[in-house]
Design a protein around this motif. Sequence first.
Motif, PDB file in Angstrom:
ATOM      1  N   ASN A 126       0.850  -1.187   0.000  1.00 47.52           N
ATOM      2  CA  ASN A 126       0.000   0.000   0.000  1.00 47.52           C
ATOM      3  C   ASN A 126       0.891   1.245   0.000  1.00 47.52           C
ATOM      4  O   ASN A 126       1.910   1.294   0.684  1.00 47.52           O
ATOM      5  N   TRP A 127       0.520   2.241  -0.798  1.00 46.59           N
ATOM      6  CA  TRP A 127       1.249   3.511  -0.753  1.00 46.59           C
ATOM      7  C   TRP A 127       0.260   4.672  -0.771  1.00 46.59           C
ATOM      8  O   TRP A 127      -0.826   4.575  -1.332  1.00 46.59           O
ATOM      9  N   TYR A 319      -3.901  10.794  -1.636  1.00 46.91           N
ATOM     10  CA  TYR A 319      -4.162   9.858  -2.729  1.00 46.91           C
ATOM     11  C   TYR A 319      -3.246   8.658  -2.541  1.00 46.91           C
ATOM     12  O   TYR A 319      -2.062   8.810  -2.189  1.00 46.91           O
ATOM     13  N   GLY A 320      -3.801   7.450  -2.807  1.00 44.86           N
ATOM     14  CA  GLY A 320      -2.997   6.253  -2.670  1.00 44.86           C
ATOM     15  C   GLY A 320      -3.604   5.067  -3.385  1.00 44.86           C
ATOM     16  O   GLY A 320      -4.742   5.097  -3.844  1.00 44.86           O
ATOM     17  N   LYS A 321      -2.831   3.985  -3.475  1.00 48.04           N
ATOM     18  CA  LYS A 321      -3.265   2.739  -4.091  1.00 48.04           C
ATOM     19  C   LYS A 321      -2.736   1.569  -3.280  1.00 48.04           C
ATOM     20  O   LYS A 321      -1.806   1.714  -2.487  1.00 48.04           O
ATOM     21  N   ASN A 322      -3.323   0.380  -3.543  1.00 47.21           N
ATOM     22  CA  ASN A 322      -2.794  -0.830  -2.943  1.00 47.21           C
ATOM     23  C   ASN A 322      -3.065  -2.015  -3.854  1.00 47.21           C
ATOM     24  O   ASN A 322      -3.815  -1.915  -4.829  1.00 47.21           O
ATOM     25  N   SER A 337      -0.036  -0.271 -11.057  1.00 44.55           N
ATOM     26  CA  SER A 337      -0.699  -0.451 -12.352  1.00 44.55           C
ATOM     27  C   SER A 337      -2.211  -0.623 -12.250  1.00 44.55           C
ATOM     28  O   SER A 337      -2.950  -0.211 -13.139  1.00 44.55           O
ATOM     29  N   GLU A 338      -2.687  -1.208 -11.165  1.00 43.68           N
ATOM     30  CA  GLU A 338      -4.124  -1.434 -11.020  1.00 43.68           C
ATOM     31  C   GLU A 338      -4.799  -0.168 -10.472  1.00 43.68           C
ATOM     32  O   GLU A 338      -4.149   0.751  -9.984  1.00 43.68           O
ATOM     33  N   ASN A 339      -6.110  -0.168 -10.519  1.00 46.05           N
ATOM     34  CA  ASN A 339      -6.882   1.003 -10.098  1.00 46.05           C
ATOM     35  C   ASN A 339      -7.491   0.842  -8.708  1.00 46.05           C
ATOM     36  O   ASN A 339      -8.587   1.314  -8.438  1.00 46.05           O
ATOM     37  N   HIS A 340      -6.785   0.161  -7.819  1.00 42.05           N
ATOM     38  CA  HIS A 340      -7.280   0.027  -6.449  1.00 42.05           C
ATOM     39  C   HIS A 340      -6.837   1.268  -5.667  1.00 42.05           C
ATOM     40  O   HIS A 340      -5.842   1.241  -4.949  1.00 42.05           O
ATOM     41  N   GLU A 341      -7.539   2.339  -5.840  1.00 41.66           N
ATOM     42  CA  GLU A 341      -7.089   3.620  -5.319  1.00 41.66           C
ATOM     43  C   GLU A 341      -8.072   4.208  -4.316  1.00 41.66           C
ATOM     44  O   GLU A 341      -9.238   3.798  -4.254  1.00 41.66           O
TER      45      GLU A 341
END
Length: 465
Positions: A126-127, A319-322, A337-341
């Motif tokens: 996660n970032w 803003y972040g994604k995992n 790369s994925e849109n799990h944001e």
Amino acid sequence: MVLVCLIAQATQAAEPNAGNLPARKFADVLSEFTKAPEFQSTAANLRSIELNFETTDLVLQPQLGLTAKRFNEHREFVSPVYKTLADTMVATLTKPFSTGTTLRVIPSYENALSPARTPSENANFNWEVSISQSLWRDSFGHATRLRWARESFEKRQQIASALQTQAETAVKFETVYWDWANALRERELRLKNVTRGREILKWIRGRLARSAAEASDVLQAEAMLANEELQLATVEQSIRTAQSNMSRYVPIVNFQPDVAELSRPRDVNSLVTRWNLDDLSRVERLELVSARNAAMAAEKRADETRDGIRPDLELQLGYGKNAIDPNGNKALSQSFSENHEQSTVAVVFSTGLDLGLEYKKVEAARAARESAKFKRQALESEAHTAWSQVERNIKDMQERVQRATELASLQVKKANAERQRYRMGRTTAFQAISYEQDAVNAEIALTSLNASARKQEAQARLFAR
């Protein structure tokens, strides 16, 4: 004729003690003084001030935080446990900016065992990037600009104060040096008088034995000799005291001042302390430079205090994604790369509620500002004439030295004339002796004035240009 010959012989014989230390030039002794602990302590303080203010922006440095944690869960629950074992690593990078903006980057990695899921072991990367902006208390860096302004004035104030301490130390050193040189020169002159007095007393006693003089002549010669010996003893004590005092400024005192430098005036402008932090409109006391910058720093500190009790209103954006995958490398790549944001927008308001104490804090800062301002005004009242007064004092001292030089020359001429009158039998031995003493005393007074002139020149060190 015999008296004249005795006086001439005494003048040639009366020299400083052979065991005296070698004479050193003032410039050489000053160089040693600047390397000694007394002066180096002030120089080290100046370096400390410079380095300290170079580090004040540490509050804006990036901060890195690292956390590693193992989670182990084996308690009984009614519903299935989501995670029974997890290893977590979190990094937090925070960077404040002078604009009142704070940027945070928070990557995290977790490897967890979850019996309720299939597969049961997964990696979660996660970032998140967040940014916050102060809109009120530190509105777009207003507090930082106030701090920079205050620290600029504080740096100048502290450096001026340290330079003043350094200059005062140098003035004290010069006072000891020139007093020592004056005492050495006075000893030379008094030794001449003592030697003259002893020879003359011996000669008058011989005349008394031949009934060529009266007993009162012997008593007069004895009294004058006793007085000169007392004066010489006093000077010897002054020399020992000065030599002892010099050891504070120069640890190894294996020298004595060059007394010839007592009569050499110096360019006072070369003694003025150099001020490189800003331009001064005129030569000013270091004390005033310090007070002026202290007043400006106090003013900025009062503004800072007032700004510091304002409510805080922050705009926060995030803003972040995992990504979750049994393979940790895939979880890492998919988190980009994925849109799990996820994204957030927030406005945060906070304020203190003890308004009475906050008001007192502001009033205290304002009172300190007024105190510093009044101190500056008190010093500025004499600022326009302080340097010109020093120059005037030095000029007056030079004129006094000139008059004392003329007087000493006249006294010597008068003593020479009295010797001639004695050879012609037109005066007494006592009168001739008195004139000789007057000549020496005039030279002593001239030496003392020269020492005072050198010490007066040293006062220029307390000023800055």
